[in-house]
Design a protein around this motif. Structure first.
Motif, short mmCIF file in Angstrom:
data_model
loop_
_atom_site.label_atom_id
_atom_site.label_comp_id
_atom_site.label_asym_id
_atom_site.label_seq_id
_atom_site.Cartn_x
_atom_site.Cartn_y
_atom_site.Cartn_z
N CYS A 238 -35.19 -55.34 -20.86
CA CYS A 238 -36.35 -56.11 -20.42
C CYS A 238 -36.12 -57.60 -20.70
O CYS A 238 -35.50 -57.97 -21.70
N ASP A 239 -36.62 -58.43 -19.82
CA ASP A 239 -36.49 -59.88 -19.97
C ASP A 239 -37.57 -60.40 -20.91
O ASP A 239 -38.50 -61.10 -20.52
N ILE A 240 -37.43 -60.03 -22.19
CA ILE A 240 -38.49 -60.34 -23.17
C ILE A 240 -38.62 -61.84 -23.42
O ILE A 240 -39.70 -62.32 -23.80
N TYR A 241 -37.55 -62.60 -23.21
CA TYR A 241 -37.60 -64.05 -23.47
C TYR A 241 -38.52 -64.76 -22.48
O TYR A 241 -39.00 -65.85 -22.73
N ASN A 242 -38.76 -64.13 -21.33
CA ASN A 242 -39.68 -64.69 -20.34
C ASN A 242 -40.97 -63.88 -20.24
O ASN A 242 -41.66 -63.91 -19.23
N GLY A 243 -41.29 -63.16 -21.32
CA GLY A 243 -42.56 -62.46 -21.39
C GLY A 243 -42.64 -61.17 -20.60
O GLY A 243 -43.72 -60.61 -20.42
N LYS A 244 -41.50 -60.66 -20.11
CA LYS A 244 -41.51 -59.41 -19.34
C LYS A 244 -41.01 -58.29 -20.25
O LYS A 244 -39.82 -58.06 -20.38
N ASN A 245 -41.97 -57.59 -20.87
CA ASN A 245 -41.56 -56.54 -21.80
C ASN A 245 -41.80 -55.14 -21.25
O ASN A 245 -41.66 -54.15 -21.96
N ALA A 246 -42.19 -55.04 -19.97
CA ALA A 246 -42.40 -53.72 -19.36
C ALA A 246 -42.14 -53.80 -17.86
O ALA A 246 -42.37 -54.85 -17.24
N TYR A 247 -41.66 -52.69 -17.30
CA TYR A 247 -41.40 -52.60 -15.86
C TYR A 247 -41.95 -51.28 -15.34
O TYR A 247 -41.85 -50.25 -16.01
N LEU A 248 -42.50 -51.33 -14.15
CA LEU A 248 -43.03 -50.13 -13.51
C LEU A 248 -42.57 -50.12 -12.05
O LEU A 248 -42.70 -51.12 -11.35
N SER A 249 -41.99 -49.01 -11.62
CA SER A 249 -41.54 -48.91 -10.23
C SER A 249 -41.78 -47.48 -9.72
O SER A 249 -42.03 -46.56 -10.50
N LEU A 250 -41.66 -47.34 -8.41
CA LEU A 250 -41.98 -46.07 -7.76
C LEU A 250 -40.93 -45.77 -6.70
O LEU A 250 -40.53 -46.64 -5.94
N THR A 251 -40.45 -44.54 -6.69
CA THR A 251 -39.51 -44.08 -5.67
C THR A 251 -40.17 -43.00 -4.83
O THR A 251 -40.71 -42.03 -5.37
N ILE A 252 -40.16 -43.19 -3.50
CA ILE A 252 -40.73 -42.21 -2.57
C ILE A 252 -39.58 -41.44 -1.91
O ILE A 252 -38.75 -42.03 -1.22
N MET A 253 -39.52 -40.15 -2.14
CA MET A 253 -38.44 -39.31 -1.65
C MET A 253 -38.76 -38.79 -0.24
O MET A 253 -39.91 -38.88 0.23
N PRO A 254 -37.78 -38.23 0.47
CA PRO A 254 -37.99 -37.73 1.84
C PRO A 254 -39.08 -36.68 1.96
O PRO A 254 -39.76 -36.60 3.00
N ASP A 255 -39.29 -35.87 0.93
CA ASP A 255 -40.34 -34.85 0.99
C ASP A 255 -41.69 -35.41 0.54
O ASP A 255 -42.62 -34.65 0.26
N LYS A 256 -41.77 -36.76 0.47
CA LYS A 256 -42.99 -37.49 0.08
C LYS A 256 -43.31 -37.37 -1.42
O LYS A 256 -44.37 -37.80 -1.86
N THR A 257 -42.39 -36.78 -2.17
CA THR A 257 -42.55 -36.78 -3.62
C THR A 257 -42.46 -38.21 -4.14
O THR A 257 -41.59 -38.98 -3.72
N GLU A 258 -43.36 -38.57 -5.03
CA GLU A 258 -43.36 -39.92 -5.60
C GLU A 258 -42.97 -39.85 -7.07
O GLU A 258 -43.59 -39.13 -7.86
N ILE A 259 -41.94 -40.59 -7.44
CA ILE A 259 -41.40 -40.56 -8.80
C ILE A 259 -41.67 -41.91 -9.46
O ILE A 259 -41.29 -42.96 -8.95
N ILE A 260 -42.34 -41.87 -10.62
CA ILE A 260 -42.65 -43.09 -11.37
C ILE A 260 -41.52 -43.39 -12.34
O ILE A 260 -41.05 -42.50 -13.06
N HIS A 261 -41.10 -44.64 -12.37
CA HIS A 261 -40.12 -45.11 -13.36
C HIS A 261 -40.84 -46.14 -14.24
O HIS A 261 -41.40 -47.11 -13.74
#
Length: 223
Positions: A40-63
């Motif tokens: 994480c880019d903690i020196y610039n105040g970014k201490n958390a990340y959230l992303s989402l992957t949408i698969m072909p079967d419409k399954t949504e995976i949270i990262h």
């Protein structure tokens, strides 16, 4: 950024729904590999990340990843629990809605505790005589590492062996955690250039009796 500061534009979305299963699986694994080892880019105040992957079967995976400089392990578990509640359409507890970590630290200042001066004098007298950290053989200096890669190593033992281990620890008047720490120290001692060394232990000293502390997300650890 802090969790409460997340906005929709901050969430990276990988839409792989238009790909074949094999193509999407490859892209997903590449993303997972990158996320698993990034810092994480903690020196610039970014201490958390959230992303989402949408698969072909419409399954949504949270990262989701967060730096442990911002939260302790118990708080990380709280974040995961909160995400699960929201994902399932539930409502989060509002007990920590007005939570003020700075006020918590002020109210729980150890300098206000009875015996603090004696404890401070005791440790100040010992510091000069205390050994240093374990001096382990390193393939490369940590500051020279250009690309990070993290790995988790685990060993699973049977329930019977664990019960036997706990009973042995109890007979010797120590907790299972301290028995494991002793084994860890013995292994370190085999490799360390100095036979005497100190080991820092994080203590999760969250005061759950403090209003809002039970489900608050912060770094309550003390080393």
């Amino acid at each position: 950024m802090y969790i409460r500061d997340f906005k929709a534009d901050d969430i990276e979305i990988r839409d792989l729904s238009g790909m074949s299963h094999d193509e999407a699986e490859k892209k997903f694994l590449e993303a997972r590999e990158y996320i698993s080892h990034r810092k994480c880019d903690i020196y610039n105040g970014k201490n958390a990340y959230l992303s989402l992957t949408i698969m072909p079967d419409k399954t949504e995976i949270i990262h989701f990843d967060i730096d442990l400089l911002a939260v302790d392990v118990q708080s990380f578990q709280q974040v995961i629990n909160d995400l699960a509640v929201i994902y399932s359409g539930g409502e989060l507890s509002q007990s920590s809605a007005q939570w003020d970590f700075a006020q918590y630290l002020t109210d729980n200042d150890p300098k206000k505790s009875e015996g603090f001066e004696n404890a401070e004098k005791f440790w100040n007298d010992r510091i000069a005589k205390m050994p240093s950290r374990p001096e382990l053989p390193l393939k490369v200096k940590p500051e020279d590492i250009e690309k990070n890669r993290f790995a988790t190593v685990k060993k699973v033992i049977s329930a019977d062996k664990w019960e036997s281990f706990k009973k042995t620890a109890e007979k010797n008047g120590v907790t299972p955690a301290m028995a494991l720490l002793t084994i860890y120290a013995i292994v370190l001692g085999r490799w360390s250039e100095n036979s005497d060394f100190v080991i820092n232990l994080p203590i999760f000293n969250r005061d759950d009796t403090y209003k809002g502390a039970a489900d608050a997300v912060a770094d309550f650890s003390n080393i």
